[in-house]
Design an enzyme around this catalytic site. Structure first.
Site, short mmCIF file in Angstrom:
data_model
loop_
_atom_site.label_atom_id
_atom_site.label_comp_id
_atom_site.label_asym_id
_atom_site.label_seq_id
_atom_site.Cartn_x
_atom_site.Cartn_y
_atom_site.Cartn_z
N HIS A 74 75.02 44.84 -14.27
CA HIS A 74 74.44 43.78 -14.96
C HIS A 74 74.06 42.77 -13.94
CE1 HIS A 74 78.80 42.49 -13.99
NE2 HIS A 74 78.41 41.38 -13.87
N ASP A 105 78.47 50.36 -15.66
CA ASP A 105 78.16 49.14 -15.10
C ASP A 105 77.92 49.19 -13.51
OD1 ASP A 105 77.14 46.47 -15.39
OD2 ASP A 105 79.34 45.92 -15.11
N SER A 187 81.09 39.27 -8.30
CA SER A 187 80.78 40.63 -8.91
C SER A 187 79.89 41.47 -8.20
CB SER A 187 80.23 40.30 -10.46
OG SER A 187 80.09 41.33 -11.41
#
Length: 342
Positions: A74, A105, A187
């Site tokens: 993402h 992901d 992240s």
């Protein structure tokens, strides 16, 4: 947990690994407008061309000295954006997206570098509850080299994560839960064990809740890396259905007769309701319908600890598999051939 002791190894581990943790800058060409009269009350703006504007960012980490970088899918989800990897806060490298793992992901990037610092990959299958975890990243895209320390507080967790860019939601399964602080900025950064190896990729946090973060198991990334090296892309077997894993709580809530298996259901999204079984897929050809519960695949029981995706990951594309399914309290056996995920 080794966290505050004077002789802690954590500062040494962090100091050694920080050079391999990178920032990822996301930018794209966007239209800009101006008021031709300079006044604030003029209702119309005139196009003035385009300008490259930073639209996001995240973290990643180098795992090969030639410039292979791991991050979250993402973080690099926009196909029209440009990605730049920043090493040591100053060195900037244009990044090529080699592959994206839509299920887990994970994204694999390549930058043109030599003798770059690296982080070794650990084994996420050997994790234990309570062991120390160190999360490193580029917090909030501004404060680089942010470190937080916690413990592994859960394994095989499942969450629904949202992608801001695509407005789509994705179910992530088999996650590592940690109380080490994870935020949108770090992240894609590594979750590290006390051996100084990456055991996960920081993935998401639960908003409105404290000390609940998640990381993607590093073993998923190791498989993706092997696929890219062998095939030039990530290859995954595809059954073609959406599901939720049953447990005792769901069984009691919906008054079901079983507390294990994968319940085939559609999922609501911002774009509308998705289909439970994808037309033309292996599941469709097997006759699977919404409301069915898949109890076993290849004679392996589907449970919270052994979800459907975990069983499928051990299968091969083109392999024939048998499914034990329950439909309206009646058990039935199905067979189908797994396809390749596009």
């Amino acid at each position: 947990m080794e966290k505050y002791t004077k002789n802690s190894q954590i500062p040494k581990i962090v100091k050694k690994l920080l050079p391999a943790v990178v920032s990822i800058s996301v930018s794209k060409m966007l239209p800009i407008f101006e008021n031709p009269f300079g006044g604030k009350s003029f209702p119309f703006l005139i196009p003035k061309g385009e300008k490259k504007i930073k639209t996001g960012g995240g973290s990643g980490f180098i795992i090969d000295p030639s410039g292979i970088v791991l991050t979250n899918r993402h973080v690099v989800s926009d196909p029209r954006a440009e990605y730049v990897v920043i090493v040591n806060e100053e060195e900037k490298y244009p990044a090529e997206v080699l592959a994206k793992d839509q299920i887990h992901d994970i994204a694999i990037l390549k930058i043109n570098g030599k003798n770059l610092p690296t982080i070794k990959l650990g084994d996420s299958s050997k994790l234990e509850l309570g062991q120390t975890a160190i999360a490193i990243g580029n917090a909030l895209g501004t404060f680089q080299n942010t470190v937080s320390v916690g413990v592994i507080s859960g394994l095989s967790r499942e969450i629904t994560a949202g992608d801001i860019m695509t407005q789509q939601t994705t179910k992530l399964r088999g996650l590592i839960q940690t109380d080490a602080a994870i935020n949108p900025g770090n992240s894609g950064g590594p979750l590290i064990d006390m051996e100084g190896k990456a055991i996960g990729i920081n993935a998401a946090m639960v908003f409105m809740a404290e000390n609940i973060g998640f990381a993607l198991p590093i073993n998923n990334a190791k498989k993706d890396l092997a696929d890219v090296k062998k095939y030039g892309k990530i290859r995954q077997p595809f059954l073609g259905l959406r599901y939720v894993l049953l447990n005792k709580e769901i069984k009691d809530k919906f008054k079901l007769t079983i507390d294990y298996g994968a319940l085939v259901v559609s999922e609501p999204t911002p774009q509308g309701k998705t289909e439970a079984v994808i037309p033309g897929s292996a599941a469709d050809k097997a006759g699977i319908k919404e409301g069915d519960v898949i109890l076993e695949v290849k004679n392996e029981k589907i449970t919270q600890k052994n979800p459907l995706e975990s069983v499928l990951e051990k299968c091969k594309i083109g392999q024939e598999i048998n499914l034990k399914v329950i439909r309206k309290d009646k058990e039935m056996m199905c067979k189908t051939v797994l396809q390749e995920r596009e």
